[in-house]
Design a protein around this motif. Structure first.
Motif, short mmCIF file in Angstrom:
data_model
loop_
_atom_site.label_atom_id
_atom_site.label_comp_id
_atom_site.label_asym_id
_atom_site.label_seq_id
_atom_site.Cartn_x
_atom_site.Cartn_y
_atom_site.Cartn_z
N THR A 271 0.83 -1.20 0.00
CA THR A 271 0.00 0.00 0.00
C THR A 271 0.87 1.26 0.00
OG1 THR A 271 -1.75 -1.19 1.16
CG2 THR A 271 -1.86 1.21 1.21
N ASP A 272 1.94 1.26 0.82
CA ASP A 272 2.87 2.41 0.83
C ASP A 272 3.47 2.61 -0.56
OD1 ASP A 272 2.66 2.89 3.63
OD2 ASP A 272 4.25 1.44 4.06
N CYS A 273 3.94 1.53 -1.16
CA CYS A 273 4.57 1.62 -2.48
C CYS A 273 3.58 2.15 -3.53
CB CYS A 273 5.12 0.26 -2.92
SG CYS A 273 6.53 -0.29 -1.92
N GLU A 274 2.34 1.70 -3.46
CA GLU A 274 1.32 2.16 -4.42
C GLU A 274 1.05 3.64 -4.26
OE1 GLU A 274 -1.90 -0.48 -3.46
OE2 GLU A 274 -1.25 -1.99 -4.91
N LYS A 275 0.85 4.12 -3.02
CA LYS A 275 0.52 5.53 -2.83
C LYS A 275 1.71 6.43 -3.18
CE LYS A 275 1.40 5.96 2.13
NZ LYS A 275 0.87 6.08 3.45
N VAL A 276 2.93 6.00 -2.85
CA VAL A 276 4.11 6.78 -3.21
C VAL A 276 4.29 6.79 -4.73
CG1 VAL A 276 6.64 6.88 -3.05
CG2 VAL A 276 5.27 6.52 -0.98
N SER A 277 4.07 5.65 -5.37
CA SER A 277 4.21 5.57 -6.83
C SER A 277 3.24 6.51 -7.53
CB SER A 277 3.98 4.13 -7.30
OG SER A 277 4.10 4.05 -8.70
N ARG A 278 1.98 6.52 -7.09
CA ARG A 278 0.98 7.41 -7.70
C ARG A 278 1.37 8.87 -7.54
NH1 ARG A 278 -2.58 3.56 -5.71
NH2 ARG A 278 -3.03 4.74 -3.84
N ALA A 279 1.79 9.25 -6.32
CA ALA A 279 2.16 10.65 -6.07
C ALA A 279 3.43 11.04 -6.84
CB ALA A 279 2.37 10.86 -4.57
N LEU A 280 4.39 10.13 -6.89
CA LEU A 280 5.64 10.44 -7.59
C LEU A 280 5.44 10.51 -9.10
CD1 LEU A 280 8.40 8.47 -5.68
CD2 LEU A 280 7.90 10.91 -5.61
N SER A 281 4.54 9.72 -9.64
CA SER A 281 4.28 9.76 -11.08
C SER A 281 3.90 11.16 -11.51
CB SER A 281 3.17 8.78 -11.47
OG SER A 281 3.62 7.46 -11.35
N VAL A 282 3.03 11.80 -10.75
CA VAL A 282 2.58 13.16 -11.07
C VAL A 282 3.75 14.13 -10.94
CG1 VAL A 282 1.05 15.03 -10.33
CG2 VAL A 282 0.21 12.67 -10.40
N LYS A 283 4.48 14.06 -9.82
CA LYS A 283 5.62 14.97 -9.58
C LYS A 283 6.69 14.79 -10.65
CE LYS A 283 8.65 17.00 -6.27
NZ LYS A 283 8.33 18.39 -6.39
N LEU A 284 7.01 13.56 -10.99
CA LEU A 284 8.06 13.30 -11.97
C LEU A 284 7.64 13.74 -13.38
CD1 LEU A 284 9.29 9.88 -10.60
CD2 LEU A 284 10.61 12.02 -10.62
N ASP A 285 6.36 13.65 -13.69
CA ASP A 285 5.88 14.15 -14.99
C ASP A 285 6.15 15.65 -15.10
OD1 ASP A 285 5.09 11.69 -15.92
OD2 ASP A 285 2.94 11.99 -15.50
N VAL A 286 5.95 16.37 -14.01
CA VAL A 286 6.20 17.81 -14.01
C VAL A 286 7.71 18.10 -14.03
CG1 VAL A 286 5.95 19.93 -12.65
CG2 VAL A 286 4.03 18.33 -12.84
#
Length: 160
Positions: free
Chosen positions: A52-67
């Motif tokens: 669950t931690d990995c999933e929530k961090v992955s989702r949040a980082l995907s957005v940040k890394l796209d920017v």
């Protein structure tokens, strides 16, 4: 750590911390033309991150890394937990895990070996001291290694 991975770690750490996790390591792996941005995390208390931690961090980082767009080529993001063989990357990692069984590999031969297994007795900002499971060359039972001599290190999860 390369300049790029250091920059990425610096940029993502506040976001990861806001999700109650810590960044352990940022690595860029290359497999042929494919690149993987691997972000290893753990929970704030030092225990391995959950799925669950990995999933929530992955989702949040995907957005940040796209920017941020830190890697110009196409790449995949992989967020993972440390597992039982947690890598020791920074001096603070070694200091945090004093007293634990570890496996340390060095770039050059030290006392006739490049792999050392034992208990992490102490760590400073410059070096570590291990009490070895087996004596080296019939000699003493401890060794001091400078961080620049260490190619990799991790907790020996099977002895922990």
């Amino acid at each position: 750590m390369s300049g790029l991975t250091e920059k990425i770690e610096e940029e993502i750490t506040p976001l990861v911390k806001s999700l109650n996790c810590e960044v352990v390591r940022v690595t860029i792996l290359e497999h042929g033309r494919d690149k993987i941005l691997q972000i290893m995390i753990e929970e704030k208390d030092g225990s391995p991150a959950t799925i669950t931690d990995c999933e929530k961090v992955s989702r949040a980082l995907s957005v940040k890394l796209d920017v941020m767009d830190p890697i110009k080529e196409r790449y995949s993001l992989e967020v993972s937990s440390t597992g039982i063989d947690r890598p020791l990357v920074k001096p603070s990692d070694f200091i945090k895990f004093c007293g634990k069984p570890v496996v340390v590999k060095t770039y050059v031969l030290k006392n006739g070996s490049k792999i050392f297994k034992g208990n992490l007795e102490s760590a400073s900002e410059n070096d570590i001291k291990l009490t070895l499971d087996t004596p080296l060359n019939g000699g003493g039972d401890s060794i001091t290694l400078l961080y620049e001599e260490i190619s990799s290190a991790h907790i020996d999860g099977f002895k922990n």
